[in-house]
Scaffold this active site. Structure first.
Site, PDB file in Angstrom:
ATOM      1  N   ASP A   1       0.831  -1.214   0.000  1.00  0.00           N
ATOM      2  CA  ASP A   1       0.000   0.000   0.000  1.00  0.00           C
ATOM      3  C   ASP A   1       0.863   1.260   0.000  1.00  0.00           C
ATOM      4  OD1 ASP A   1       0.898  -0.348   2.615  1.00  0.00           O
ATOM      5  OD2 ASP A   1      -1.036   0.024   3.561  1.00  0.00           O
TER       6      ASP A   1
ATOM      7  N   ASP B   1       7.058   3.930   3.121  1.00  0.00           N
ATOM      8  CA  ASP B   1       7.295   5.107   3.959  1.00  0.00           C
ATOM      9  C   ASP B   1       8.804   5.153   4.262  1.00  0.00           C
ATOM     10  OD1 ASP B   1       6.453   7.250   5.683  1.00  0.00           O
ATOM     11  OD2 ASP B   1       6.316   5.895   7.368  1.00  0.00           O
TER      12      ASP B   1
ATOM     13  N   LYS C   1       6.259   7.492  -0.395  1.00  0.00           N
ATOM     14  CA  LYS C   1       6.587   8.716   0.351  1.00  0.00           C
ATOM     15  C   LYS C   1       8.105   8.860   0.399  1.00  0.00           C
ATOM     16  CE  LYS C   1       3.008   8.544   3.929  1.00  0.00           C
ATOM     17  NZ  LYS C   1       2.878   8.398   5.392  1.00  0.00           N
TER      18      LYS C   1
HETATM   19  P1  5GP Z   1       7.613   1.594   6.284  1.00  0.00           P
HETATM   20  O1  5GP Z   1       8.091   0.291   6.833  1.00  0.00           O
HETATM   21  O2  5GP Z   1       7.920   1.797   4.837  1.00  0.00           O
HETATM   22  O3  5GP Z   1       8.078   2.753   7.131  1.00  0.00           O
HETATM   23  O4  5GP Z   1       6.063   1.613   6.488  1.00  0.00           O
HETATM   24  C1  5GP Z   1       5.199   0.929   5.667  1.00  0.00           C
HETATM   25  C2  5GP Z   1       3.889   0.645   6.345  1.00  0.00           C
HETATM   26  O5  5GP Z   1       3.570   1.659   7.336  1.00  0.00           O
HETATM   27  C3  5GP Z   1       2.769   0.716   5.335  1.00  0.00           C
HETATM   28  O6  5GP Z   1       2.581  -0.544   4.715  1.00  0.00           O
HETATM   29  C4  5GP Z   1       1.600   1.118   6.194  1.00  0.00           C
HETATM   30  O7  5GP Z   1       1.056  -0.017   6.828  1.00  0.00           O
HETATM   31  C5  5GP Z   1       2.218   2.010   7.255  1.00  0.00           C
HETATM   32  N1  5GP Z   1       2.116   3.413   6.839  1.00  0.00           N
HETATM   33  C6  5GP Z   1       3.116   4.226   6.400  1.00  0.00           C
HETATM   34  N2  5GP Z   1       2.639   5.439   6.077  1.00  0.00           N
HETATM   35  C7  5GP Z   1       1.301   5.382   6.317  1.00  0.00           C
HETATM   36  C8  5GP Z   1       0.230   6.322   6.133  1.00  0.00           C
HETATM   37  O8  5GP Z   1       0.384   7.460   5.673  1.00  0.00           O
HETATM   38  N3  5GP Z   1      -1.022   5.881   6.461  1.00  0.00           N
HETATM   39  C9  5GP Z   1      -1.261   4.634   6.948  1.00  0.00           C
HETATM   40  N4  5GP Z   1      -2.518   4.329   7.264  1.00  0.00           N
HETATM   41  N5  5GP Z   1      -0.278   3.733   7.138  1.00  0.00           N
HETATM   42  C10 5GP Z   1       0.983   4.095   6.800  1.00  0.00           C
END
Ligand code: 5GP
Length: 180
Positions: free
Chosen positions: A105, A108, A136
């Protein structure tokens, strides 16, 4: 909370029509890129639960080549609106020699997809691509090579179209920023 209050907390980002158009463009690109695969060796979409389920369902319907689907569950520990440094990954996959496309989805910090990729690469797939609905880049801490991106978004907290905040807002058909 009433329906009116719910919508007051969300600033619209991408409409149903914009999402539909972009998802179908990605589906066409994937179909073109993997056109050489056969029924005997189809591409396998691995959907990262739960947030990518709606995107993956729509994407699958726009792909015009043989395509399988499976699921992996990833959750990060930490505070409610920030990614933490620890990811729990659960799956029951057999992917050796398969062409894999991970469907996520949001990327981040990049930690979740980096850890999932490392775990799947150890199982020796024929190839491993990454398809994310939202990217992002300003939040990135762990480098990730993304193969297909839906939309590049600012560093805000996004909900809707399968993506939740504490299990809320997944049902919204469009994407928006959750106001704090
Ligand atoms: P990462 O491991 O890349 O930092 O984070 C990925 C996960 O964090 C995504 O799959 C999601 O579950 C959650 N996440 C990151 N940004 C957002 C956001 O803006 N909204 C939501 N609802 N979840 C996010």
């Amino acid at each position: 909370m009433s329906a009116k209050q719910t919508y007051n907390t969300i600033t619209p980002l991408f409409s149903v029509e914009v999402i539909e158009k972009r998802v179908s463009e990605i589906g066409k690109t994937i179909s073109d890129d993997f056109a050489m695969l056969t029924d005997e060796s189809p591409i396998l979409l691995i959907v990262v639960l739960k947030g990518a389920f709606m995107f993956a369902a729509d994407l699958l319907r726009t792909i015009t080549i043989p395509c399988g689907i499976d699921f992996i569950h990833a959750s990060s520990y930490g505070s409610e609106k920030t990614s933490s440094g620890s990811v729990s990954i659960k799956h029951n996959l057999a992917i050796t020699d398969r062409h894999i496309l991970l469907v996520e989805d949001i990327i981040d910090t990049g930690l979740t997809i980096q850890q999932i990729s490392a775990e799947l690469l150890a199982m020796k797939p024929a190839s491993l691509g990454i398809c994310t609905l939202l990217d992002k880049p300003d939040a990135r801490k762990h480098p990730v090579a993304i193969t297909y991106t839906g939309f590049v978004v600012p560093n805000a907290f996004i909900v809707g179209y399968g993506i939740d905040y504490n299990e809320r807002f997944r049902e919204l058909p469009s994407l928006g920023v959750l106001n704090s």
